[in-house]
Design a protein around this motif. Structure first.
Motif, mmCIF file in Angstrom:
data_model
loop_
_atom_site.group_PDB
_atom_site.id
_atom_site.type_symbol
_atom_site.label_atom_id
_atom_site.label_comp_id
_atom_site.label_asym_id
_atom_site.label_seq_id
_atom_site.Cartn_x
_atom_site.Cartn_y
_atom_site.Cartn_z
ATOM 1 N N LEU A 43 0.821 -1.014 0.070
ATOM 2 C CA LEU A 43 0.110 0.045 0.127
ATOM 3 C C LEU A 43 0.682 1.352 -0.058
ATOM 4 O O LEU A 43 0.753 2.057 -0.868
ATOM 5 N N LEU A 44 1.717 1.149 0.822
ATOM 6 C CA LEU A 44 2.894 2.442 0.946
ATOM 7 C C LEU A 44 3.429 2.597 -0.433
ATOM 8 O O LEU A 44 3.665 3.835 -0.843
ATOM 9 N N SER A 45 4.010 1.557 -0.906
ATOM 10 C CA SER A 45 4.730 1.580 -2.250
ATOM 11 C C SER A 45 3.862 2.124 -3.338
ATOM 12 O O SER A 45 4.116 3.031 -4.050
ATOM 13 N N SER A 46 2.622 2.013 -3.427
ATOM 14 C CA SER A 46 1.540 2.210 -4.537
ATOM 15 C C SER A 46 1.184 3.909 -4.123
ATOM 16 O O SER A 46 1.343 4.695 -5.027
ATOM 17 N N VAL A 47 1.096 4.121 -2.940
ATOM 18 C CA VAL A 47 0.958 5.630 -2.555
ATOM 19 C C VAL A 47 2.140 6.413 -3.054
ATOM 20 O O VAL A 47 1.934 7.492 -3.686
ATOM 21 N N VAL A 48 3.374 6.350 -2.658
ATOM 22 C CA VAL A 48 4.495 6.930 -2.888
ATOM 23 C C VAL A 48 4.820 6.949 -4.395
ATOM 24 O O VAL A 48 5.067 7.909 -5.013
ATOM 25 N N ALA A 49 4.354 5.897 -5.157
ATOM 26 C CA ALA A 49 4.616 5.805 -6.773
ATOM 27 C C ALA A 49 3.398 6.816 -7.271
ATOM 28 O O ALA A 49 3.781 7.579 -8.297
ATOM 29 N N SER A 50 2.386 6.648 -6.743
ATOM 30 C CA SER A 50 1.352 7.815 -7.273
ATOM 31 C C SER A 50 1.590 9.177 -6.976
ATOM 32 O O SER A 50 1.551 10.123 -7.812
ATOM 33 N N LEU A 51 1.959 9.670 -5.714
ATOM 34 C CA LEU A 51 2.446 10.879 -5.597
ATOM 35 C C LEU A 51 3.625 11.354 -6.312
ATOM 36 O O LEU A 51 3.545 12.523 -6.743
ATOM 37 N N GLN A 52 4.559 10.480 -6.632
ATOM 38 C CA GLN A 52 5.701 10.887 -7.632
ATOM 39 C C GLN A 52 5.510 11.244 -8.854
ATOM 40 O O GLN A 52 5.763 12.115 -9.525
ATOM 41 N N HIS A 53 4.400 10.290 -9.497
ATOM 42 C CA HIS A 53 3.849 10.599 -10.703
ATOM 43 C C HIS A 53 2.967 11.716 -10.773
ATOM 44 O O HIS A 53 3.079 12.382 -11.698
ATOM 45 N N ARG A 54 2.316 12.153 -9.578
ATOM 46 C CA ARG A 54 1.458 13.261 -9.782
ATOM 47 C C ARG A 54 2.273 14.498 -9.577
ATOM 48 O O ARG A 54 2.003 15.499 -10.293
ATOM 49 N N PHE A 55 3.199 14.580 -9.097
ATOM 50 C CA PHE A 55 3.990 15.859 -8.550
ATOM 51 C C PHE A 55 5.456 15.652 -9.069
ATOM 52 O O PHE A 55 6.368 16.159 -8.392
ATOM 53 N N GLN A 56 5.419 15.263 -10.282
ATOM 54 C CA GLN A 56 6.661 14.950 -10.765
ATOM 55 C C GLN A 56 7.390 16.412 -11.087
ATOM 56 O O GLN A 56 6.649 17.335 -11.567
ATOM 57 N N GLY A 57 8.717 16.453 -11.113
ATOM 58 C CA GLY A 57 9.467 17.819 -11.137
ATOM 59 C C GLY A 57 9.081 18.231 -12.652
ATOM 60 O O GLY A 57 8.896 17.673 -13.603
#
Length: 251
Positions: A43-57
């Motif tokens: 679950l944490l890995s999925s949340v982190v991946a989603s946040l990184q994709h959503r707020f990519q630089g």
């Protein structure tokens, strides 16, 4: 949190260490601790991946990167030969992405790239370093430059108003909470959209001309407000009767 439990999870695991929680026996919980740890990690890995994709630089966004380098003179090369050819690809990237908007605004994209952009670079880079950052503001203020670089300034203005944060969206959610309260839960989608547009994009009360709205409202009722000596009492009566009808139907 993938390797170590947080405060609340650690407290929960400590209270359930003996297989019970608040004196309630947990059947089979001890055998499922490994399953709990595995699911938590997934679950944490999925949340982190989603946040990184959503707020990519911005470095990974081609249009934003081109736009930022186009309007920021600090990104431009100091060498005159490099400056002469700099930015044409950035102009292409931005104008191709916003082609429909720019064409609707009457922007000559070819002229902006081939004529106005090279001249603007020379003018801005000839300024002292301290004045270059606000150079575009001077282009918008000066009448002669606004006419000379009319097409390029459409592109620059489009870049400068691009939202780089979610602040406008958050303001929209706040306005929706103010408008659609528990007592107004029956508002239709169309009415809510119009009220949100008025709240977010409408004029201030000091600048709002209410008479034009009343005039349009009465015309919709079939009342000719331009008749000479149109009695004010009739106007007030029409408005009050319409307001009363609205309040009766609403409540």
């Amino acid at each position: 949190m993938e390797t170590e439990s947080g405060e609340h999870v650690e407290g929960f695991l400590a209270q359930t260490g003996e297989g019970s929680f608040h004196n309630v026996q947990l059947v089979g919980f001890g055998e499922r601790r490994e399953v709990f740890s595995r699911v938590k990690k997934e679950l944490l890995s999925s949340v982190v991946a989603s946040l990184q994709h959503r707020f990519q630089g911005v470095e990974s966004h081609r249009v934003l990167l081109a736009a930022s380098r186009l309007v920021d003179p600090r990104e431009w090369p100091a060498d005159q030969q490099e400056l002469a050819s700099y930015g044409s690809d950035h102009v292409n990237t931005v104008t191709e992405h916003f082609a429909d908007v720019l064409d609707h605004m009457g922007c000559d994209r070819v002229k902006a790239k081939c004529i106005e952009w090279p001249s603007a670079k020379v003018i801005i880079k000839s300024l002292p370093q301290s004045l270059q950052q606000n150079a575009w503001q001077d282009f918008f203020v000066a009448d002669d430059r606004r006419k000379t670089f009319c097409n390029l300034l459409l592109i620059v203005e489009l870049i400068l108003v691009m939202p780089l944060s979610t602040a406008s969206v958050e303001r929209g959610f706040s306005a929706m909470k103010r408008i659609k309260t528990d007592w107004r839960s029956n508002l239709s989608v169309n009415t809510l959209t119009q009220l949100l547009f008025i709240s977010l994009e409408g004029l201030d009360l000091e600048d709002f001309n209410s008479m034009s709205v009343v005039d349009r409202w009465l015309k919709g009722l079939g009342v000719n407000t331009h008749t000479p000596f149109f009695p004010l009492t009739v106007l007030c009566d029409c408005v009050l009767r319409q307001m009363r009808s609205f309040l009766v139907s609403y409540y």
